[in-house]
Design a protein around this motif. Sequence first.
Motif, PDB file in Angstrom:
ATOM      1  N   UNK A 257      52.329  44.060  46.274  1.00  0.00           N
ATOM      2  CA  UNK A 257      51.552  45.546  46.135  1.00  0.00           C
ATOM      3  C   UNK A 257      50.584  45.237  44.782  1.00  0.00           C
ATOM      4  N   UNK A 258      50.986  44.447  43.562  1.00  0.00           N
ATOM      5  CA  UNK A 258      50.550  44.633  42.663  1.00  0.00           C
ATOM      6  C   UNK A 258      49.316  43.650  42.692  1.00  0.00           C
ATOM      7  N   UNK A 259      49.296  42.704  43.469  1.00  0.00           N
ATOM      8  CA  UNK A 259      48.158  41.750  43.655  1.00  0.00           C
ATOM      9  C   UNK A 259      47.295  42.617  44.391  1.00  0.00           C
ATOM     10  N   UNK A 260      47.651  43.321  45.557  1.00  0.00           N
ATOM     11  CA  UNK A 260      46.656  44.058  46.051  1.00  0.00           C
ATOM     12  C   UNK A 260      46.128  45.087  45.246  1.00  0.00           C
ATOM     13  N   UNK A 261      46.535  45.683  44.275  1.00  0.00           N
ATOM     14  CA  UNK A 261      45.837  46.950  43.547  1.00  0.00           C
ATOM     15  C   UNK A 261      45.103  46.071  42.628  1.00  0.00           C
ATOM     16  N   UNK A 262      45.309  44.908  42.143  1.00  0.00           N
ATOM     17  CA  UNK A 262      44.487  44.363  41.157  1.00  0.00           C
ATOM     18  C   UNK A 262      43.172  43.846  41.933  1.00  0.00           C
ATOM     19  N   UNK A 263      43.245  43.444  43.329  1.00  0.00           N
ATOM     20  CA  UNK A 263      42.057  42.910  43.817  1.00  0.00           C
ATOM     21  C   UNK A 263      41.152  44.214  44.232  1.00  0.00           C
ATOM     22  N   UNK A 264      41.889  45.218  44.563  1.00  0.00           N
ATOM     23  CA  UNK A 264      41.230  46.326  44.946  1.00  0.00           C
ATOM     24  C   UNK A 264      40.089  46.995  43.767  1.00  0.00           C
ATOM     25  N   UNK A 265      40.749  46.871  42.577  1.00  0.00           N
ATOM     26  CA  UNK A 265      39.981  47.161  41.560  1.00  0.00           C
ATOM     27  C   UNK A 265      38.828  46.274  41.294  1.00  0.00           C
ATOM     28  N   UNK A 266      39.261  45.077  41.383  1.00  0.00           N
ATOM     29  CA  UNK A 266      38.103  43.782  41.057  1.00  0.00           C
ATOM     30  C   UNK A 266      37.142  43.842  42.319  1.00  0.00           C
ATOM     31  N   UNK A 267      37.396  44.135  43.592  1.00  0.00           N
ATOM     32  CA  UNK A 267      36.408  44.565  44.493  1.00  0.00           C
ATOM     33  C   UNK A 267      35.411  45.486  44.388  1.00  0.00           C
ATOM     34  N   UNK A 268      35.829  46.854  43.731  1.00  0.00           N
ATOM     35  CA  UNK A 268      35.140  47.824  43.938  1.00  0.00           C
ATOM     36  C   UNK A 268      34.097  47.822  42.368  1.00  0.00           C
ATOM     37  N   UNK A 269      34.161  47.085  41.861  1.00  0.00           N
ATOM     38  CA  UNK A 269      33.131  46.756  40.704  1.00  0.00           C
ATOM     39  C   UNK A 269      31.806  45.900  41.608  1.00  0.00           C
ATOM     40  N   UNK A 270      32.099  45.538  42.577  1.00  0.00           N
ATOM     41  CA  UNK A 270      30.894  45.057  43.440  1.00  0.00           C
ATOM     42  C   UNK A 270      30.453  43.581  42.979  1.00  0.00           C
ATOM     43  N   UNK A 271      31.585  42.743  42.802  1.00  0.00           N
ATOM     44  CA  UNK A 271      31.123  41.373  42.141  1.00  0.00           C
ATOM     45  C   UNK A 271      30.135  40.530  43.405  1.00  0.00           C
ATOM     46  N   UNK A 272      29.426  39.540  43.038  1.00  0.00           N
ATOM     47  CA  UNK A 272      28.759  38.852  44.031  1.00  0.00           C
ATOM     48  C   UNK A 272      29.383  37.384  44.017  1.00  0.00           C
ATOM     49  N   UNK A 273      30.146  37.050  42.969  1.00  0.00           N
ATOM     50  CA  UNK A 273      30.998  35.819  43.014  1.00  0.00           C
ATOM     51  C   UNK A 273      32.309  36.265  42.488  1.00  0.00           C
ATOM     52  N   UNK A 274      33.291  35.836  43.544  1.00  0.00           N
ATOM     53  CA  UNK A 274      34.841  36.305  43.180  1.00  0.00           C
ATOM     54  C   UNK A 274      35.172  34.719  42.866  1.00  0.00           C
ATOM     55  N   UNK A 275      36.335  34.922  41.671  1.00  0.00           N
ATOM     56  CA  UNK A 275      37.031  33.910  41.064  1.00  0.00           C
ATOM     57  C   UNK A 275      38.297  34.225  41.155  1.00  0.00           C
ATOM     58  N   UNK A 276      38.888  33.506  41.927  1.00  0.00           N
ATOM     59  CA  UNK A 276      40.586  33.938  42.329  1.00  0.00           C
ATOM     60  C   UNK A 276      41.562  32.836  42.066  1.00  0.00           C
ATOM     61  N   UNK A 277      42.449  33.098  41.332  1.00  0.00           N
ATOM     62  CA  UNK A 277      43.637  32.125  40.923  1.00  0.00           C
ATOM     63  C   UNK A 277      44.901  32.447  41.784  1.00  0.00           C
ATOM     64  N   UNK A 278      45.213  31.768  42.647  1.00  0.00           N
ATOM     65  CA  UNK A 278      46.283  32.173  43.359  1.00  0.00           C
ATOM     66  C   UNK A 278      46.471  33.572  43.948  1.00  0.00           C
ATOM     67  N   UNK A 279      45.715  34.038  44.648  1.00  0.00           N
ATOM     68  CA  UNK A 279      45.654  35.438  45.066  1.00  0.00           C
ATOM     69  C   UNK A 279      46.663  35.617  46.136  1.00  0.00           C
ATOM     70  N   UNK A 280      47.366  34.707  46.940  1.00  0.00           N
ATOM     71  CA  UNK A 280      48.209  35.224  47.823  1.00  0.00           C
ATOM     72  C   UNK A 280      49.550  35.100  47.571  1.00  0.00           C
ATOM     73  N   UNK A 281      49.822  34.609  46.011  1.00  0.00           N
ATOM     74  CA  UNK A 281      51.038  34.635  45.691  1.00  0.00           C
ATOM     75  C   UNK A 281      51.888  35.989  45.787  1.00  0.00           C
TER      76      UNK A 281
END
Length: 638
Positions: free
Chosen positions: A449-473
């Motif tokens: 759930x914490x991973x999902x919340x962190x990803x939600x905040x990142x995506x809301x900033x509207x980046x056009x390059x996503x850099x993710x380190x082990x997002x599925x942990x």
Amino acid sequence: MNFRITNGSISFGAETILEEINFEVKGKQKVAIVGRNGAGKSTLLKAIIDNQLLTEGIGEEKFNIYKEGSPAIGYLKQIDFEDDSITMLDEILKVYKEQLEVEAKLEKLVEKMQEDSSEELAKEYSKTRDRYEFLDGYTYKKEYEIAIYKFGFSKCDMQKTLKEFSGGQRTKIAFIKLLLSKPDILLLDEPTNHLDITTIEWLETYLKNYPKAVVIVSHDRMFLNKIVDKVYEIEYGTITEYSGNYDYFEKQKRVNYERQLKDYEFQQKEIKRLTAIVDRFRYKATKAKMAQSKLKQIERMVKLEEPNKYDLKSFKTNFELEKESGNNVLAVENLEIGYKDPLSKVSFKLYKGEKLGIIGSNGTGKSTLLKTMVGNLEKISGDFEFGHNVKIGYFDQQMAQLNSDKTVYDEFYDTFPKLTVTEVRNSLAAFMFYGEDVFKKINMLSGGEKVRLALCKILKTGPNLLILDEPTNHMDIIGKESLENMLSEYKGTLIFVSHDRFFVKKLANKILAFENKNVKFYDCGYEEYLEKKSEEGDVQEEIKEKKEKKTYINPLKEKDKLERKIKKLEEEISKKETEIQNLKVELTKEEIYSDYVKVGEIQEKIDSLNIDLEDDMVTWTQLQEELDNLKKYINEKS
């Protein structure tokens, strides 16, 4: 070995976690337990260990727990270190207590035989040596050395004390110890967490060939698919059994659901049709008997329940790019990364819309590369440059370590204070925070759930390059599938590090592989990367053969050659086995066992032959595998 739970349930206070448990594992079965986070998978593992957690379920069968014999059950969380001051090797060697005791006894017997040449002592020595051989005394050192190496430790690490290792390393040591102890039922809860791809692949082979039963809770779909032959799914508090691997489970679940839904809908239509006839004719004298007959027909039906729907909660792609990037997104040239000393040197180019999967062993520099590119670490040398209009969204595991008394809603709103209540809720719902979920406190959230919340905040900033380190942990399978689907539809450019091969296979159309202190860029997806790696291995083998002045021959000649090699090796193995038996017979002769010097010499020969025999068996297995593959190739071509 057979272990079975019939009609069990597990409750904590007034809450029932699992209401009807029918679970069985026997022989050498490899069993998976799957389901969403919080479904009760780990709870079931605990109940297999502690049967007092089980009570009678809601099923019709009599509640029963059956154990054939007294099976030893191994579980990682049960293992703890009593003394942190001992070395890693000493801790591992606790597994081999019996082998070490017999080894010490053999040494004492040899010492005694120097002074006592009695037949009784010689027989005791012979019996003890046979026991040592039965316990794989000649090969156990090789076994634990391979496991230690495969888990990323060196020879020097074996002499370090346990307190010198990090928490993650200590978990690995405990895991090695568990595997080597070989319990009758091996229980593994997320065994691939924090393991790199190389170690996971070794573990797959180890568990597939494990001589006893294994029960695995895991969200690693490829891992499960390669090992298990039975799947138990926990959903809506009940357990359903499926025979076969993970792929078969997914297909069969879909088929079962569609069949049950079709049967249910057909019955509902039939009930509706018969009810309409009854309602139409029940008060007409000439038709009343017929109407009554239809009513009884409805009453006699065994009513089918509507099947539970798939749990289809998933991420929704409602996040827009703030702006488009240029076509050239990132250029990396001879970039040396590391801390004090260089870890790796990297070169590659990435263009708009491409998805780069970064793979490789732990400690080779994958995360270090990401940290360098986002400015969290200084480069050592070389260059990297982002293209025009590139806006970065960066995620690492530290961002998922949120810990506060804020609610999910407040955490998100404080980051984006200009949003309306509806906009905040819609954004959170896109990452599966529904209804009252938004009022959960951060420090009460699960890792996923914490991973999902962190990803939600990142995506809301509207980046056009996503850099993710082990997002599925810490994500469950549905969470992973949802994230895969969302990132597949993501219109920007993606760079991600992952050890989840299924995730890499689904998303990446470029691969950056950290291997053997080298970094290589592959302009292809994961499956094609594997093919190219295999071809590179074949090329290296050809180069090696040329260096050894070996020439290629046609497949049929190669087959004959392998068969001759195998036959010759089998003769050697047979010869050595005969020689060992003859030497054992020699030890029973009075003129030998009464002479401790001769006993020592003969025993030394036996030990040496046993080691040679073990190496021969490994070679025989490799040659036989080559021959089987070659025969398959010849059959396909013919």
